[in-house]
Design an enzyme around this catalytic site. Structure first.
Site, short mmCIF file in Angstrom:
data_model
loop_
_atom_site.label_atom_id
_atom_site.label_comp_id
_atom_site.label_asym_id
_atom_site.label_seq_id
_atom_site.Cartn_x
_atom_site.Cartn_y
_atom_site.Cartn_z
N LYS A 102 40.65 -23.33 93.45
CA LYS A 102 40.43 -23.45 92.62
C LYS A 102 42.07 -23.78 92.34
CE LYS A 102 38.34 -19.25 93.97
NZ LYS A 102 37.81 -18.03 94.20
N GLN A 149 41.30 -13.15 96.25
CA GLN A 149 40.81 -13.78 96.74
C GLN A 149 40.44 -13.68 98.26
OE1 GLN A 149 39.60 -16.98 96.56
NE2 GLN A 149 38.13 -17.05 98.04
N ASP A 178 38.66 -13.16 86.99
CA ASP A 178 37.44 -13.24 87.81
C ASP A 178 36.35 -12.06 87.02
OD1 ASP A 178 36.93 -14.64 90.19
OD2 ASP A 178 38.29 -13.69 91.37
#
Ligand code: NAP
Length: 288
Positions: free
Chosen positions: A54, A98, A121
């Site tokens: 990412k 994460q 997200d």
């Protein structure tokens, strides 16, 4: 006749290059670049690879990545303090925590502390609420990626029967919401669904997100249906999706492969969300 293969790798590359182009315009306009902060707690090698990917992808499109690696025994208080600091940092447009977190930390609770306007997200309760209510906001990346794949395959979603197998907060539920927004008739299936193959056979578009290798068989698929395989399962012969690709390929009109289908779309839409968050922040700043 074999189905059209929906090339997620190529479609994701197109999304990424459009984001890169728009990031340059953003930098010219505002004199700064969208910033993506990733938080990685612990030393799980899989999570480290995801975060590195990412970071690299965001740098490639001209964004400013920053990573906050924390030891596995980080206390809840320290992680909360970091999230709050990043929420208040005007150079950070997107925050990604994460998952999974080490056992003593609650991933749902801590994700929920991320400012919804930086929730790239799309997983906080506020983001989920905005999606459900049809209010502008950041949507989860993988479902957005699937919508883009369906569009590229020419799927007519309005009035179509769409069956989603899986009801996770990460994918199945937001996927169903996006499909409803597109005026599809949506059925969400799960482990208690009665006669799953029969429900799947009704689908003009069948989306599998179960986590069971090659579960969806050819006789579950209506001839001519579009099939999207979200599953990523490690098997003794490599990565496999939730769909029995070789057999379903002969029945469907279009199908995503694994790998190279949905997978590449997730990072592409993370980048798009980060750019969207940066634009929202500047628009909000301008109106204050
Ligand atoms: P999850 O949270 O484990 O959810 C799985 C869903 O499948 C649950 O709703 C479960 O039903 C349902 N299910 C399990 N066994 C079933 C069965 N035999 N029949 C019908 N439904 C069944 O998984 P997830 O996070 O949504 O992920 C699903 C898959 O997609 C995984 O392989 C994951 O790796 C992959 N994925 C890929 C991406 C990507 O970027 N490509 C992103 C997200 C997920 P219950 O709710 O009743 O338990």
């Amino acid at each position: 006749m074999s189905a059209q293969i929906i090339d997620g790798k190529a479609i994701a590359a197109g999304v990424r290059s459009a984001v890169a182009h728009d990031v340059e315009g953003f930098a010219e306009q505002f004199g700064e670049r969208p910033g993506l902060a990733t938080i990685l707690v612990g030393d799980d090698p899989g999570s480290a690879v995801y975060v590195a990917g990412k970071q690299k992808a965001s740098a490639e499109v001209g964004m400013e990545p920053s990573n906050y690696p924390l030891p596995a025994d980080t206390s809840r208080e320290d992680l909360v303090a970091l999230i709050e600091r990043l929420n208040d940092d005007s150079l950070v447009d997107g925050i990604l925590l994460q998952l999974p977190l080490p056992g003593h930390l609650d991933g749902v609770e801590l994700t929920g502390l991320i400012d919804a306007d930086k929730d790239v997200d799309g997983l906080t309760p506020v983001s989920a609420g905005r999606l459900t209510l049809g209010i502008d906001g950041l949507r989860p990346c993988t479902p957005q990626g699937v919508m883009a794949l369906l569009e590229s395959a020419g799927a007519q979603l309005e009035g179509a029967e769409v069956v989603v197998i899986g009801r996770s907060n990460l994918f199945g539920k937001p996927m169903a919401q996006l499909l409803l927004e597109a005026n599809a008739t949506v059925t969400t299936c799960h482990s208690r669904t009665t006669d799953l193959p029969a429900v799947c056979r009704r689908a003009d578009v069948l989306i599998a997100a179960v986590g069971r290798a090659r579960m969806v068989k050819a006789d579950w698929v209506k001839p001519g249906a579009i099939v999207v395989d979200v599953g990523m399962n490690r098997t003794h012969d490599g990565l496999a999706g939730d769909v029995d690709f070789d057999a379903v390929n002969e029945v469907a009109s279009a199908i995503t492969p694994v790998p190279g289908g949905v997978g590449p779309m997730t990072i592409a839409f993370l980048l798009r969300n980060t750019l969207q968050a940066a634009r929202m922040a500047r628009a909000k700043g301008a109106s204050i």
